[in-house]
Write a protein that holds these residues in place. Structure first.
Motif, PDB file in Angstrom:
ATOM      1  N   ALA A  79      46.279  75.533  21.340  1.00 50.21           N
ATOM      2  CA  ALA A  79      47.199  75.113  20.280  1.00 50.21           C
ATOM      3  C   ALA A  79      47.075  75.975  19.024  1.00 50.21           C
ATOM      4  N   LEU A  80      46.105  76.900  18.998  1.00 50.28           N
ATOM      5  CA  LEU A  80      45.863  77.669  17.782  1.00 50.28           C
ATOM      6  C   LEU A  80      47.066  78.507  17.337  1.00 50.28           C
ATOM      7  N   PRO A  81      47.769  79.220  18.228  1.00 52.03           N
ATOM      8  CA  PRO A  81      48.941  79.977  17.759  1.00 52.03           C
ATOM      9  C   PRO A  81      49.987  79.089  17.086  1.00 52.03           C
ATOM     10  N   GLY A  82      50.223  77.914  17.661  1.00 50.92           N
ATOM     11  CA  GLY A  82      51.170  76.989  17.046  1.00 50.92           C
ATOM     12  C   GLY A  82      50.656  76.469  15.720  1.00 50.92           C
ATOM     13  N   LEU A  83      49.347  76.229  15.637  1.00 55.70           N
ATOM     14  CA  LEU A  83      48.755  75.761  14.393  1.00 55.70           C
ATOM     15  C   LEU A  83      48.941  76.801  13.296  1.00 55.70           C
ATOM     16  N   ARG A  84      48.727  78.057  13.612  1.00 61.26           N
ATOM     17  CA  ARG A  84      48.927  79.118  12.629  1.00 61.26           C
ATOM     18  C   ARG A  84      50.361  79.117  12.117  1.00 61.26           C
ATOM     19  N   SER A  85      51.302  78.899  13.024  1.00 62.65           N
ATOM     20  CA  SER A  85      52.707  78.835  12.622  1.00 62.65           C
ATOM     21  C   SER A  85      52.946  77.684  11.656  1.00 62.65           C
ATOM     22  N   CYS A  86      52.325  76.536  11.918  1.00 61.47           N
ATOM     23  CA  CYS A  86      52.475  75.371  11.040  1.00 61.47           C
ATOM     24  C   CYS A  86      51.907  75.651   9.655  1.00 61.47           C
ATOM     25  N   VAL A  87      50.726  76.265   9.618  1.00 59.08           N
ATOM     26  CA  VAL A  87      50.096  76.572   8.333  1.00 59.08           C
ATOM     27  C   VAL A  87      50.957  77.559   7.554  1.00 59.08           C
ATOM     28  N   ARG A  88      51.502  78.555   8.234  1.00 55.04           N
ATOM     29  CA  ARG A  88      52.379  79.525   7.573  1.00 55.04           C
ATOM     30  C   ARG A  88      53.581  78.825   6.944  1.00 55.04           C
ATOM     31  N   GLU A  89      54.188  77.900   7.689  1.00 58.92           N
ATOM     32  CA  GLU A  89      55.370  77.213   7.155  1.00 58.92           C
ATOM     33  C   GLU A  89      55.009  76.309   5.982  1.00 58.92           C
ATOM     34  N   LEU A  90      53.891  75.596   6.094  1.00 57.51           N
ATOM     35  CA  LEU A  90      53.495  74.703   4.999  1.00 57.51           C
ATOM     36  C   LEU A  90      53.146  75.482   3.739  1.00 57.51           C
ATOM     37  N   LEU A  91      52.485  76.631   3.895  1.00 61.73           N
ATOM     38  CA  LEU A  91      52.165  77.440   2.721  1.00 61.73           C
ATOM     39  C   LEU A  91      53.428  78.011   2.089  1.00 61.73           C
ATOM     40  N   GLY A  92      54.414  78.326   2.911  1.00 63.76           N
ATOM     41  CA  GLY A  92      55.696  78.771   2.366  1.00 63.76           C
ATOM     42  C   GLY A  92      56.356  77.667   1.557  1.00 63.76           C
ATOM     43  N   LEU A  93      56.290  76.440   2.061  1.00 64.45           N
ATOM     44  CA  LEU A  93      56.833  75.304   1.318  1.00 64.45           C
ATOM     45  C   LEU A  93      56.046  75.085   0.027  1.00 64.45           C
ATOM     46  N   ALA A  94      54.717  75.213   0.111  1.00 62.43           N
ATOM     47  CA  ALA A  94      53.888  75.070  -1.088  1.00 62.43           C
ATOM     48  C   ALA A  94      54.295  76.082  -2.151  1.00 62.43           C
ATOM     49  N   SER A  95      54.626  77.297  -1.750  1.00 58.15           N
ATOM     50  CA  SER A  95      55.035  78.316  -2.717  1.00 58.15           C
ATOM     51  C   SER A  95      56.275  77.884  -3.499  1.00 58.15           C
ATOM     52  N   ARG A  96      57.184  77.211  -2.822  1.00 55.22           N
ATOM     53  CA  ARG A  96      58.388  76.728  -3.517  1.00 55.22           C
ATOM     54  C   ARG A  96      58.034  75.630  -4.515  1.00 55.22           C
ATOM     55  N   TYR A  97      57.096  74.778  -4.162  1.00 57.86           N
ATOM     56  CA  TYR A  97      56.673  73.733  -5.093  1.00 57.86           C
ATOM     57  C   TYR A  97      55.856  74.335  -6.252  1.00 57.86           C
ATOM     58  N   TYR A  98      55.054  75.355  -5.976  1.00 58.20           N
ATOM     59  CA  TYR A  98      54.349  76.027  -7.065  1.00 58.20           C
ATOM     60  C   TYR A  98      55.354  76.615  -8.059  1.00 58.20           C
ATOM     61  N   ALA A  99      56.424  77.207  -7.549  1.00 63.31           N
ATOM     62  CA  ALA A  99      57.429  77.808  -8.433  1.00 63.31           C
ATOM     63  C   ALA A  99      58.049  76.757  -9.333  1.00 63.31           C
ATOM     64  N   SER A 100      58.309  75.574  -8.792  1.00 61.87           N
ATOM     65  CA  SER A 100      58.828  74.487  -9.623  1.00 61.87           C
ATOM     66  C   SER A 100      57.794  74.054 -10.645  1.00 61.87           C
TER      67      SER A 100
END
Length: 330
Positions: free
Chosen positions: A215-236
């Motif tokens: 499941a690690l490759p999928g987990l990495r994908s999830c972390v990448r997406e969540l960090l991308g979302l976090a970046s949008r909240y940081y910008a706000s």
């Protein structure tokens, strides 16, 4: 629902403040560093709010059993009722929190929602949609941004939404960093819709067993997406810093940069949260303080033209949970 408690006849005193400063030093080097940059008049109140939030978190996370955690959460709710009813507490830190709530008009909605987030942990809440996770992040971290906004003061009440978003961004970063630790504790915060998109739907059904290597490759994908979302909240969150006093903005920006740096570390590791806890070195933190100071200097001409004046937040005294969506959504 009353938003501020009646006056308490028993002030907490210096010993309570010292206890709160010790709590923040013991539990979070990052927040301890950021708090030292606050204006002198706000530093103690911020430490008191941090201490109450830590008290709530530890009550659930460090309980010996689920029954003890449930009893502890009920005790927290009863204590909060006493805070807003103006009933003096024997506990020094709790008495200090009541004073801060009263002095700064912290709306009851915020700490109550934080305890609702603690209840989600206690109940073993399973996150089906991203919106479910964002609600949790708001409750356990966005509400801290709201409380701190009342303590530090903002020049524009609209900045409360930005403060909430900054807390959400930090919590999303925490979740990405702590996947392995949370898995060992039988918790998975990654929502099912995110897991399904990454090809590892149903991962939560395997809690209690070693993390499946496949499941690690999928987990990495999830972390990448969540960090991308976090970046949008940081910008706000960044957009609200102009509404803080410059010293408060320096402190908050430092904490924000340190947390975002945790995400950068995860990115350098290929978004693999199983490679050990991502940390920010002391040297890196010092550099981030310098970066925050440079931003403060760049803002100085505008701030000199528009001196800081606290907004009157009394109109927000009766915030209700139905306002949550306004404070969560980008």
């Amino acid at each position: 629902m009353i938003a501020a408690p009646a006056p308490s006849p028993a002030p907490a005193g210096p010993a309570a403040i010292d206890l709160c400063f010790e709590t923040i030093r013991r539990h979070s080097r990052s927040f301890a560093l950021a708090s030292r940059l606050l204006p002198r008049g706000s530093r103690a109140a911020a430490a008191v709010v941090y201490t109450w939030c830590r008290r709530a978190d530890d009550t659930v996370d460090e309980a010996a059993s689920a029954g003890d955690a449930a009893a502890g959460l009920q005790r927290l709710r009863s204590e909060l009722e006493g805070v807003y009813a103006g009933q003096p507490a024997a506990d020094l830190a709790l008495r200090a929190f009541a004073e801060v709530v009263r002095r700064h008009g912290v709306p009851r909605f915020a700490p109550e929602e934080l305890l609702a987030g603690m209840a989600m942990d206690l109940d073993g809440y399973r996150y089906a949609r991203m919106d479910d996770l964002l609600l949790y992040c708001f409750r356990v971290a966005g509400t801290v941004g709201l409380m701190m906004s009342h303590v530090l003061g903002v020049s524009d009440a609209r900045a409360l939404r930005n403060a909430s978003h900054l807390g959400i961004a930090m919590q999303l970063t925490n979740i990405c960093r702590d996947v392995a630790e949370d898995w060992e504790r039988g918790r998975l915060y990654l929502p099912e819709e995110l897991l399904a998109r990454a090809g590892i739907g149903g991962l939560g059904e395997r809690l209690g067993r070693p993390f499946p290597a496949e499941a690690l490759p999928g987990l990495r994908s999830c972390v990448r997406e969540l960090l991308g979302l976090a970046s949008r909240y940081y910008a706000s969150g960044d957009a609200g810093l102009a509404s803080l006093h410059w010293r408060s903005a320096l402190s908050v920006r430092t904490a924000r940069l340190v947390y975002a740096s945790i995400g950068r570390t995860l990115e350098r590791r290929g978004h693999d949260p199983l490679r050990g806890r991502a940390v920010v070195s002391g040297g890196r933190k010092a550099a981030l303080v310098g970066r925050a100071a440079a931003s403060a200097l760049a803002e100085w001409p505008r701030r000199a033209m528009h001196p800081f004046r606290r907004a009157d937040l009394r109109a927000l005294a009766h915030l209700r949970p139905e306002r949550t969506n306004d404070l969560v959504r980008l």
